[in-house]
Design a protein around this motif. Structure first.
Motif, PDB file in Angstrom:
ATOM      1  N   MET A   1      66.437  39.855 -48.884  1.00 44.73           N
ATOM      2  CA  MET A   1      67.231  41.029 -49.162  1.00 44.73           C
ATOM      3  C   MET A   1      68.604  40.590 -49.654  1.00 44.73           C
ATOM      4  SD  MET A   1      67.904  44.506 -47.144  1.00 44.73           S
ATOM      5  CE  MET A   1      66.293  44.875 -47.656  1.00 44.73           C
ATOM      6  N   SER A   2      69.130  41.251 -50.663  1.00 46.44           N
ATOM      7  CA  SER A   2      70.370  40.808 -51.288  1.00 46.44           C
ATOM      8  C   SER A   2      71.592  40.980 -50.403  1.00 46.44           C
ATOM      9  CB  SER A   2      70.577  41.544 -52.611  1.00 46.44           C
ATOM     10  OG  SER A   2      70.707  42.930 -52.396  1.00 46.44           O
ATOM     11  N   LYS A   3      71.531  41.845 -49.404  1.00 52.29           N
ATOM     12  CA  LYS A   3      72.722  42.027 -48.570  1.00 52.29           C
ATOM     13  C   LYS A   3      72.841  40.972 -47.473  1.00 52.29           C
ATOM     14  CE  LYS A   3      70.777  45.417 -45.392  1.00 52.29           C
ATOM     15  NZ  LYS A   3      70.932  46.721 -44.825  1.00 52.29           N
ATOM     16  N   ALA A   4      71.856  40.129 -47.333  1.00 48.70           N
ATOM     17  CA  ALA A   4      71.911  39.080 -46.323  1.00 48.70           C
ATOM     18  C   ALA A   4      73.096  38.162 -46.604  1.00 48.70           C
ATOM     19  CB  ALA A   4      70.617  38.279 -46.324  1.00 48.70           C
ATOM     20  N   GLY A   5      73.912  37.934 -45.586  1.00 47.09           N
ATOM     21  CA  GLY A   5      75.058  37.046 -45.735  1.00 47.09           C
ATOM     22  C   GLY A   5      76.311  37.718 -46.258  1.00 47.09           C
ATOM     23  N   ALA A   6      76.271  39.012 -46.505  1.00 52.10           N
ATOM     24  CA  ALA A   6      77.434  39.723 -47.039  1.00 52.10           C
ATOM     25  C   ALA A   6      78.557  39.725 -46.008  1.00 52.10           C
ATOM     26  CB  ALA A   6      77.066  41.150 -47.406  1.00 52.10           C
ATOM     27  N   PRO A   7      79.809  39.513 -46.446  1.00 51.04           N
ATOM     28  CA  PRO A   7      80.929  39.529 -45.505  1.00 51.04           C
ATOM     29  C   PRO A   7      81.266  40.956 -45.092  1.00 51.04           C
ATOM     30  CG  PRO A   7      81.746  39.328 -47.726  1.00 51.04           C
ATOM     31  CD  PRO A   7      80.244  39.267 -47.818  1.00 51.04           C
ATOM     32  N   THR A   8      81.883  41.083 -43.953  1.00 55.17           N
ATOM     33  CA  THR A   8      82.429  42.364 -43.534  1.00 55.17           C
ATOM     34  C   THR A   8      83.904  42.321 -43.898  1.00 55.17           C
ATOM     35  OG1 THR A   8      80.855  42.521 -41.721  1.00 55.17           O
ATOM     36  CG2 THR A   8      82.823  43.901 -41.584  1.00 55.17           C
ATOM     37  N   LEU A   9      84.292  43.133 -44.854  1.00 52.70           N
ATOM     38  CA  LEU A   9      85.673  43.140 -45.322  1.00 52.70           C
ATOM     39  C   LEU A   9      86.394  44.356 -44.759  1.00 52.70           C
ATOM     40  CD1 LEU A   9      85.090  42.243 -49.087  1.00 52.70           C
ATOM     41  CD2 LEU A   9      85.772  40.716 -47.243  1.00 52.70           C
ATOM     42  N   SER A  10      87.501  44.113 -44.135  1.00 52.46           N
ATOM     43  CA  SER A  10      88.339  45.182 -43.622  1.00 52.46           C
ATOM     44  C   SER A  10      89.777  44.819 -43.967  1.00 52.46           C
ATOM     45  CB  SER A  10      88.160  45.309 -42.109  1.00 52.46           C
ATOM     46  OG  SER A  10      88.994  46.330 -41.629  1.00 52.46           O
ATOM     47  N   VAL A  11      90.378  45.599 -44.843  1.00 51.84           N
ATOM     48  CA  VAL A  11      91.736  45.291 -45.288  1.00 51.84           C
ATOM     49  C   VAL A  11      92.605  46.540 -45.262  1.00 51.84           C
ATOM     50  CG1 VAL A  11      91.044  43.383 -46.788  1.00 51.84           C
ATOM     51  CG2 VAL A  11      91.148  45.665 -47.720  1.00 51.84           C
ATOM     52  N   ASP A  12      93.897  46.304 -45.155  1.00 49.31           N
ATOM     53  CA  ASP A  12      94.866  47.383 -45.296  1.00 49.31           C
ATOM     54  C   ASP A  12      95.388  47.300 -46.720  1.00 49.31           C
ATOM     55  OD1 ASP A  12      96.898  49.219 -45.300  1.00 49.31           O
ATOM     56  OD2 ASP A  12      98.058  48.261 -43.712  1.00 49.31           O
ATOM     57  N   ALA A  13      94.939  48.221 -47.557  1.00 53.55           N
ATOM     58  CA  ALA A  13      95.317  48.215 -48.964  1.00 53.55           C
ATOM     59  C   ALA A  13      96.175  49.424 -49.310  1.00 53.55           C
ATOM     60  CB  ALA A  13      94.058  48.174 -49.835  1.00 53.55           C
ATOM     61  N   GLY A  14      96.820  49.989 -48.294  1.00 47.31           N
ATOM     62  CA  GLY A  14      97.709  51.115 -48.529  1.00 47.31           C
ATOM     63  C   GLY A  14      98.787  50.730 -49.526  1.00 47.31           C
ATOM     64  N   GLY A  15      99.109  51.646 -50.412  1.00 48.36           N
ATOM     65  CA  GLY A  15     100.134  51.390 -51.423  1.00 48.36           C
ATOM     66  C   GLY A  15      99.581  50.857 -52.732  1.00 48.36           C
ATOM     67  N   LEU A  16      98.313  50.471 -52.753  1.00 48.02           N
ATOM     68  CA  LEU A  16      97.721  49.997 -54.004  1.00 48.02           C
ATOM     69  C   LEU A  16      97.298  51.175 -54.873  1.00 48.02           C
ATOM     70  CD1 LEU A  16      95.364  47.050 -52.946  1.00 48.02           C
ATOM     71  CD2 LEU A  16      97.760  46.968 -53.654  1.00 48.02           C
ATOM     72  N   ARG A  17      97.320  50.948 -56.179  1.00 45.43           N
ATOM     73  CA  ARG A  17      96.787  51.926 -57.131  1.00 45.43           C
ATOM     74  C   ARG A  17      95.520  51.330 -57.715  1.00 45.43           C
ATOM     75  NH1 ARG A  17      98.693  54.956 -62.553  1.00 45.43           N
ATOM     76  NH2 ARG A  17      97.655  56.899 -61.989  1.00 45.43           N
ATOM     77  N   VAL A  18      94.435  52.063 -57.603  1.00 47.27           N
ATOM     78  CA  VAL A  18      93.127  51.576 -58.021  1.00 47.27           C
ATOM     79  C   VAL A  18      92.513  52.548 -59.022  1.00 47.27           C
ATOM     80  CG1 VAL A  18      90.811  50.952 -57.230  1.00 47.27           C
ATOM     81  CG2 VAL A  18      92.802  50.433 -55.795  1.00 47.27           C
ATOM     82  N   ALA A  19      91.906  51.999 -60.063  1.00 52.52           N
ATOM     83  CA  ALA A  19      91.152  52.804 -61.018  1.00 52.52           C
ATOM     84  C   ALA A  19      89.668  52.534 -60.819  1.00 52.52           C
ATOM     85  CB  ALA A  19      91.555  52.478 -62.451  1.00 52.52           C
ATOM     86  N   VAL A  20      88.902  53.585 -60.730  1.00 53.20           N
ATOM     87  CA  VAL A  20      87.447  53.500 -60.634  1.00 53.20           C
ATOM     88  C   VAL A  20      86.888  53.970 -61.972  1.00 53.20           C
ATOM     89  CG1 VAL A  20      85.379  54.298 -59.447  1.00 53.20           C
ATOM     90  CG2 VAL A  20      87.508  53.971 -58.158  1.00 53.20           C
ATOM     91  N   VAL A  21      86.182  53.077 -62.641  1.00 49.17           N
ATOM     92  CA  VAL A  21      85.583  53.394 -63.934  1.00 49.17           C
ATOM     93  C   VAL A  21      84.079  53.436 -63.736  1.00 49.17           C
ATOM     94  CG1 VAL A  21      85.395  52.744 -66.365  1.00 49.17           C
ATOM     95  CG2 VAL A  21      87.485  52.185 -65.079  1.00 49.17           C
ATOM     96  N   ALA A  22      83.471  54.576 -64.052  1.00 46.26           N
ATOM     97  CA  ALA A  22      82.054  54.770 -63.766  1.00 46.26           C
ATOM     98  C   ALA A  22      81.290  55.223 -64.998  1.00 46.26           C
ATOM     99  CB  ALA A  22      81.893  55.801 -62.646  1.00 46.26           C
ATOM    100  N   ALA A  23      80.119  54.646 -65.172  1.00 49.80           N
ATOM    101  CA  ALA A  23      79.220  55.055 -66.247  1.00 49.80           C
ATOM    102  C   ALA A  23      78.614  56.416 -65.908  1.00 49.80           C
ATOM    103  CB  ALA A  23      78.122  54.008 -66.429  1.00 49.80           C
ATOM    104  N   SER A  24      77.988  57.023 -66.891  1.00 54.04           N
ATOM    105  CA  SER A  24      77.437  58.362 -66.705  1.00 54.04           C
ATOM    106  C   SER A  24      75.909  58.404 -66.614  1.00 54.04           C
ATOM    107  CB  SER A  24      77.896  59.270 -67.854  1.00 54.04           C
ATOM    108  OG  SER A  24      79.298  59.378 -67.851  1.00 54.04           O
ATOM    109  N   TRP A  25      75.232  57.357 -67.040  1.00 57.88           N
ATOM    110  CA  TRP A  25      73.769  57.333 -66.967  1.00 57.88           C
ATOM    111  C   TRP A  25      73.297  57.341 -65.524  1.00 57.88           C
ATOM    112  CZ3 TRP A  25      69.828  57.113 -70.638  1.00 57.88           C
ATOM    113  CH2 TRP A  25      70.246  57.079 -71.970  1.00 57.88           C
ATOM    114  N   HIS A  26      72.122  57.915 -65.261  1.00 59.73           N
ATOM    115  CA  HIS A  26      71.479  57.925 -63.939  1.00 59.73           C
ATOM    116  C   HIS A  26      72.376  58.633 -62.918  1.00 59.73           C
ATOM    117  CE1 HIS A  26      68.380  55.259 -65.490  1.00 59.73           C
ATOM    118  NE2 HIS A  26      69.347  54.495 -65.970  1.00 59.73           N
TER     119      HIS A  26
END
Length: 159
Positions: A1-26
């Protein structure tokens, strides 16, 4: 399974500006990926989020490049899905999206969370979309990875 070994990420990212760019298919898969990204950003304390929709995964790199070059975003989250068909189109789109997004990140220094699913069939995509019954939430993972990278890099930058 591809999620095996995935890290658990927990961060405080308050104050950051993030852009989410998403495709429209499916649409169903993309709705799940977007919801997961939104959840991940909220959990990290990000409140300044810009969302942009583009036609498909092939268009993700140019949109991310344009946003990164504005200097107004700290991180980008690229979301898309490409499902294998009967032609080489799958290979070309996957390679272009992956290579393009990698170049955006390296050339601009803006971290890009990679949430582009490259699947053999729609079932695999649905299983990774963070929907009820899905085994993975790649939108959440991509958003968390993007902001965690910004936080990590800031620890080594000069004041």
């Amino acid at each position: 399974m591809s999620k095996a070994g995935a890290p658990t990420l927990s961060v405080d990212a308050g104050g950051l500006r993030v852009a989410v760019v998403a495709a429209s298919w499916h649409t169903e898969v993309m709705d799940g990926l977007l919801d997961g990204a939104r959840r991940g950003l909220t959990e990290a304390g990000v409140t300044d989020v810009v969302e942009l929709r583009v036609p498909g995964s092939f268009e993700l790199p140019v949109a991310c490049a344009r946003l990164a070059r504005t200097g107004r975003v700290d991180a980008l989250v690229a979301l898309g899905v490409v499902v294998r068909g009967g032609t080489p189109h799958f290979d070309y789109v996957c390679a272009a999206a992956t290579d393009g997004l990698t170049r955006v990140s390296i050339e601009t220094g803006v971290p890009v969370g990679f949430g582009v699913l490259t699947c053999d069939d729609e079932r695999q995509a649905l299983d990774r979309a963070g929907l009820p019954g899905s085994s993975e939430d790649k939108g959440h993972e991509a958003a968390t990875a993007a902001v965690a990278t910004v936080v990590a890099l800031r620890k080594v930058e000069r004041p």
